[in-house]
Design an enzyme around this catalytic site. Sequence first.
Site, PDB file in Angstrom:
ATOM      1  N   GLY A  12       0.780  -1.236   0.000  1.00  0.00           N
ATOM      2  CA  GLY A  12       0.000   0.000   0.000  1.00  0.00           C
ATOM      3  C   GLY A  12       0.811   1.285   0.000  1.00  0.00           C
ATOM      4  O   GLY A  12       0.267   2.357   0.234  1.00  0.00           O
ATOM      5  N   SER A  18       2.075   8.248   1.749  1.00  0.00           N
ATOM      6  CA  SER A  18       1.246   7.079   2.097  1.00  0.00           C
ATOM      7  C   SER A  18       1.374   6.710   3.568  1.00  0.00           C
ATOM      8  O   SER A  18       2.474   6.728   4.135  1.00  0.00           O
ATOM      9  CB  SER A  18       1.665   5.862   1.264  1.00  0.00           C
ATOM     10  OG  SER A  18       1.420   6.067  -0.099  1.00  0.00           O
ATOM     11  N   ILE A  19       0.251   6.330   4.161  1.00  0.00           N
ATOM     12  CA  ILE A  19       0.247   5.858   5.549  1.00  0.00           C
ATOM     13  C   ILE A  19       1.171   4.645   5.670  1.00  0.00           C
ATOM     14  O   ILE A  19       1.932   4.522   6.640  1.00  0.00           O
ATOM     15  CB  ILE A  19      -1.202   5.519   5.989  1.00  0.00           C
ATOM     16  CG1 ILE A  19      -2.018   6.813   6.110  1.00  0.00           C
ATOM     17  CG2 ILE A  19      -1.205   4.736   7.297  1.00  0.00           C
ATOM     18  CD1 ILE A  19      -3.490   6.625   6.433  1.00  0.00           C
ATOM     19  N   ASP A  63      -1.400  -6.661  -7.885  1.00  0.00           N
ATOM     20  CA  ASP A  63      -2.702  -6.003  -7.967  1.00  0.00           C
ATOM     21  C   ASP A  63      -3.663  -6.942  -7.247  1.00  0.00           C
ATOM     22  O   ASP A  63      -3.863  -8.082  -7.683  1.00  0.00           O
ATOM     23  CB  ASP A  63      -3.090  -5.836  -9.446  1.00  0.00           C
ATOM     24  CG  ASP A  63      -4.478  -5.235  -9.629  1.00  0.00           C
ATOM     25  OD1 ASP A  63      -5.317  -5.356  -8.700  1.00  0.00           O
ATOM     26  OD2 ASP A  63      -4.735  -4.665 -10.703  1.00  0.00           O
ATOM     27  N   TYR A 155     -18.183  10.036   1.810  1.00  0.00           N
ATOM     28  CA  TYR A 155     -17.352   8.834   1.993  1.00  0.00           C
ATOM     29  C   TYR A 155     -18.076   7.620   1.406  1.00  0.00           C
ATOM     30  O   TYR A 155     -17.445   6.671   0.939  1.00  0.00           O
ATOM     31  CB  TYR A 155     -17.008   8.651   3.475  1.00  0.00           C
ATOM     32  CG  TYR A 155     -15.795   7.773   3.704  1.00  0.00           C
ATOM     33  CD1 TYR A 155     -14.538   8.138   3.214  1.00  0.00           C
ATOM     34  CD2 TYR A 155     -15.902   6.574   4.391  1.00  0.00           C
ATOM     35  CE1 TYR A 155     -13.429   7.329   3.409  1.00  0.00           C
ATOM     36  CE2 TYR A 155     -14.799   5.764   4.599  1.00  0.00           C
ATOM     37  CZ  TYR A 155     -13.568   6.145   4.106  1.00  0.00           C
ATOM     38  OH  TYR A 155     -12.477   5.341   4.309  1.00  0.00           O
ATOM     39  N   LYS A 162     -15.281  -0.166   4.375  1.00  0.00           N
ATOM     40  CA  LYS A 162     -14.512  -0.201   5.637  1.00  0.00           C
ATOM     41  C   LYS A 162     -15.252  -1.002   6.712  1.00  0.00           C
ATOM     42  O   LYS A 162     -14.618  -1.667   7.527  1.00  0.00           O
ATOM     43  CB  LYS A 162     -14.225   1.225   6.132  1.00  0.00           C
ATOM     44  CG  LYS A 162     -13.216   1.997   5.268  1.00  0.00           C
ATOM     45  CD  LYS A 162     -11.884   1.297   5.141  1.00  0.00           C
ATOM     46  CE  LYS A 162     -10.810   2.189   4.525  1.00  0.00           C
ATOM     47  NZ  LYS A 162      -9.624   1.421   4.121  1.00  0.00           N
ATOM     48  N   LEU A 194      -2.680  10.524  -1.328  1.00  0.00           N
ATOM     49  CA  LEU A 194      -3.180  10.382  -2.703  1.00  0.00           C
ATOM     50  C   LEU A 194      -4.639   9.917  -2.710  1.00  0.00           C
ATOM     51  O   LEU A 194      -5.492  10.494  -3.397  1.00  0.00           O
ATOM     52  CB  LEU A 194      -2.298   9.360  -3.432  1.00  0.00           C
ATOM     53  CG  LEU A 194      -2.448   9.236  -4.937  1.00  0.00           C
ATOM     54  CD1 LEU A 194      -2.054  10.529  -5.629  1.00  0.00           C
ATOM     55  CD2 LEU A 194      -1.593   8.081  -5.450  1.00  0.00           C
TER      56      LEU A 194
END
Length: 255
Positions: A12, A18-19, A63, A155, A162, A194
């Site tokens: 990720g 990015s986190i 992917d 969201y 989630k 992003l």
Amino acid sequence: MLMQNKRILVCGVANERSIAWSIARRLHAEGAELAFSYPNEAIEKRVRPLAESVGSSIVLPCDVTRDEDLDAMTAALGAEWDGVDGVVHAIAFAQREELKGRFIETSRQGFQLALDISAYSLVALAKRMETLLTARSGAIVTLTYFGAEKVLPHYNVMGVAKAALEASMRYLAADLGPKGVRINALSAGPMKTLSAAGITGFKTMLHHHAERAPLQRNTTGDDVASTGLYLLSELAAGVTGEVVHVDGGYNIIGM
Ligand code: NAD
């Protein structure tokens, strides 16, 4: 150092915002050996130099919508490492048109794609990594958001994804626990990345969060990195199936 001799797969990282990258840097600073995945060539170009900067030479294509990619990544990792101590799952996607306006307008295809990439990918990845994780009593951490629990403007389908991700995490915790493998979700406050740029009105979310959260500020990369490190380390040896909020306390406030 908390992660000396620990081997962690990080899925990720798209760029330095990015986190997953914040967590990876912290794991590296604590002595971990890292491997990274990327979904396409554009992301590969960004991930390779970042991986190199933390001494990692294992950078694999994956992917998560493709079973063959997941299988090939698992085989390639298994050829390098006899076990895995940790997996970071920081992957989500929804089409831009699904992240604005009314949730009721969500298309069947948009719903399926968001749920596949953002929730099912955790199940698919956990299944592939089960043997390698069991070999080292490893742990998985996935990234979630408050939109799983409460309705937030725009969201939309990502909130539903989630919620499915968090429930999947709990079922996986029950399956993997007897093997000594832990899994938890880190629910981060809004951060400018992003992916976040795709959410309509994201700036307003950031502003609102800093205003309302008990800590009166936005969540930082260091905040999520510390808790990510904790959840993947021995410090969290007794913790599995949890959603840990790293949001300055935002989620406890009613009014
Ligand atoms: P990011 O854009 O840096 O990371 C998202 C990652 O998902 C990217 O690396 C991208 O390559 C990957 N991805 C998308 N489709 C993929 C596919 N088909 N196969 C493999 N990888 C794929 O953004 P981020 O904000 O760091 O997001 C990481 C995680 O954190 C996501 O699950 C996100 O929902 C979650 N999160 C973000 C925030 C926030 O405000 N930024 C808050 C809470 C949770």
